[in-house]
Design a protein around this motif. Sequence first.
Motif, PDB file in Angstrom:
ATOM      1  N   ASP A  44      -1.055  11.639  13.909  1.00  0.00           N
ATOM      2  CA  ASP A  44      -0.070  12.376  13.085  1.00  0.00           C
ATOM      3  C   ASP A  44       0.794  13.326  13.900  1.00  0.00           C
ATOM      4  OD1 ASP A  44      -2.154  14.244  13.386  1.00  0.00           O
ATOM      5  OD2 ASP A  44      -2.167  14.836  11.265  1.00  0.00           O
ATOM      6  N   TYR A  45       0.247  13.905  14.993  1.00  0.00           N
ATOM      7  CA  TYR A  45       1.113  14.776  15.804  1.00  0.00           C
ATOM      8  C   TYR A  45       1.841  13.962  16.884  1.00  0.00           C
ATOM      9  CZ  TYR A  45      -3.251  14.796  18.475  1.00  0.00           C
ATOM     10  OH  TYR A  45      -4.395  14.424  19.133  1.00  0.00           O
ATOM     11  N   ASN A  46       1.748  12.637  16.773  1.00  0.00           N
ATOM     12  CA  ASN A  46       2.532  11.743  17.637  1.00  0.00           C
ATOM     13  C   ASN A  46       3.561  10.970  16.820  1.00  0.00           C
ATOM     14  OD1 ASN A  46       1.249  12.080  20.338  1.00  0.00           O
ATOM     15  ND2 ASN A  46      -0.584  11.520  19.191  1.00  0.00           N
ATOM     16  N   ASP A  47       3.877  11.521  15.641  1.00  0.00           N
ATOM     17  CA  ASP A  47       4.867  10.914  14.732  1.00  0.00           C
ATOM     18  C   ASP A  47       4.442   9.532  14.229  1.00  0.00           C
ATOM     19  OD1 ASP A  47       6.527  13.040  14.794  1.00  0.00           O
ATOM     20  OD2 ASP A  47       8.232  12.034  15.739  1.00  0.00           O
ATOM     21  N   GLY A  48       3.133   9.239  14.243  1.00  0.00           N
ATOM     22  CA  GLY A  48       2.662   7.891  13.923  1.00  0.00           C
ATOM     23  C   GLY A  48       2.212   7.703  12.488  1.00  0.00           C
ATOM     24  N   PHE A  49       1.327   6.702  12.310  1.00  0.00           N
ATOM     25  CA  PHE A  49       0.878   6.301  10.970  1.00  0.00           C
ATOM     26  C   PHE A  49      -0.542   6.788  10.700  1.00  0.00           C
ATOM     27  CE2 PHE A  49       3.592   2.638  12.409  1.00  0.00           C
ATOM     28  CZ  PHE A  49       4.711   3.011  11.670  1.00  0.00           C
ATOM     29  N   VAL A  50      -0.812   7.119   9.431  1.00  0.00           N
ATOM     30  CA  VAL A  50      -2.171   7.482   9.008  1.00  0.00           C
ATOM     31  C   VAL A  50      -2.433   6.867   7.634  1.00  0.00           C
ATOM     32  CG1 VAL A  50      -2.251   9.667  10.274  1.00  0.00           C
ATOM     33  CG2 VAL A  50      -1.373   9.649   7.926  1.00  0.00           C
ATOM     34  N   MET A  51      -3.708   6.830   7.247  1.00  0.00           N
ATOM     35  CA  MET A  51      -4.033   6.219   5.966  1.00  0.00           C
ATOM     36  C   MET A  51      -5.244   6.885   5.297  1.00  0.00           C
ATOM     37  SD  MET A  51      -4.364   2.272   5.185  1.00  0.00           S
ATOM     38  CE  MET A  51      -3.949   1.696   3.572  1.00  0.00           C
ATOM     39  N   PRO A  52      -5.056   8.125   4.863  1.00  0.00           N
ATOM     40  CA  PRO A  52      -6.162   8.832   4.217  1.00  0.00           C
ATOM     41  C   PRO A  52      -6.253   8.523   2.723  1.00  0.00           C
ATOM     42  CG  PRO A  52      -4.274  10.278   4.373  1.00  0.00           C
ATOM     43  CD  PRO A  52      -3.853   8.952   4.971  1.00  0.00           C
ATOM     44  N   PHE A  53      -7.382   8.885   2.122  1.00  0.00           N
ATOM     45  CA  PHE A  53      -7.430   8.946   0.656  1.00  0.00           C
ATOM     46  C   PHE A  53      -8.179  10.201   0.219  1.00  0.00           C
ATOM     47  CE2 PHE A  53     -11.063   6.145   1.651  1.00  0.00           C
ATOM     48  CZ  PHE A  53     -12.081   6.704   0.900  1.00  0.00           C
TER      49      PHE A  53
END
Length: 395
Positions: A44-53
């Motif tokens: 997330d601090y690399n401007d990328g993707f995440v997928m939490p719930f």
Amino acid sequence: MGAQQGAPAGAQQVAERFAELYGARPEGVWAAPGRVNLIGEHTDYNDGFVMPFALPHQATAAVSRRTDGVLRLHSADIEGGLAGIAELPLDALAPGSDESWTAYPAGVVWALREAGHAITGADVHLSSTVPTGAGLSSSAALEVVIALALNDLYALGLPGWKLARLCQRAENVYVGAPTGIMDQTASACCRQGHALFLDTRDLSQHQIPFDLAAEGLRLLVVDTRVKHAHSGGEYGKRRAGCEKGAALLGVDALRDVPYAGLDAALARLGDEEEVVRLVRHVVTEDHRVERVVGLLRSGETRAIGPVLTEGHASLRDDFRISCPELDLVVDTALAAGALGARMTGGGFGGSAIVLTEATDVDTLTKAIEEAFAAADFTPPRVFEAVPAAGARRLV
Ligand code: GLA
């Protein structure tokens, strides 16, 4: 309008406690959840993707406005009734001035005022069921519940993603923990029955249906009880290493290194051994998020298991943020037949997730508990995670 009878049980209790403490019923009661991250760690601090719930565990806040420039905060976890109320003049709120739990809610009020919102004070009573230090975003839940309450009471009209940004600022600047945007956005924006596929560069969101029970699957969260903290140095060091990698590669953020060009990028980093490892994790992890999204969209849920396990190996070997307890959960779960397993959250302790057939839950839980006992580790806390609702007003 004061909080009404007929509210959900937890909300009613929090409202009643508020009334005992402050002498009147609150104007409303809000809730914001903790989260687990399915995949996309330290992206997330690399401007990328995440997928939490979102988890069903949540912070609940009863809140009323004040007009005298004072913020009063009370937590159900603090003994002492009236004596336990922290009274903070708004004008005295300053980054770095507070090392207790009150820094999270106070930091949000500070960030809102800094952003030009005319908050004139509040009385707050908070209660949370999100385990602390377990990598399940107890701090984001505290921040978001306050932000949402003040957004409603002061009619600020801010959307969830903007509240998340303000909460992140509270955590980065006021509390002093250099975290990304994932946890606050998850708490503010997740939906029941869904995982949130979030692009942390522009905060664009896709809600991906995630109903494991319908497919005979379960996701277990195993809290190792090893406490972690992100204001400590290791998280910041990883973050700085990623920024160094981006600078050496001449990109704004590691998100801009394409997966197909990873080998060439690593070759350009030459003998920067540590940076090579960090870059390899981030770029492959972004790719894993995209693979998981693709698999879930095409209904191949079981096939995400090995991708989760690859993610763990990358966090353990390249990012180097696992610990013996997390590795033991993953190794034991896989040996006992899990479809996939990995650490989740910031690392250095906290929780792991295990994807399993519903029929194997008891066997796996027992295997993990026995392995912990044999290793003389503190007994872990195991529970099943079902995607719950994001932040909302309860009353
Ligand atoms: C913590 C931070 C997040 C994120 C994760 C790792 O939870 O708060 O911003 O960086 O670690 O994915």
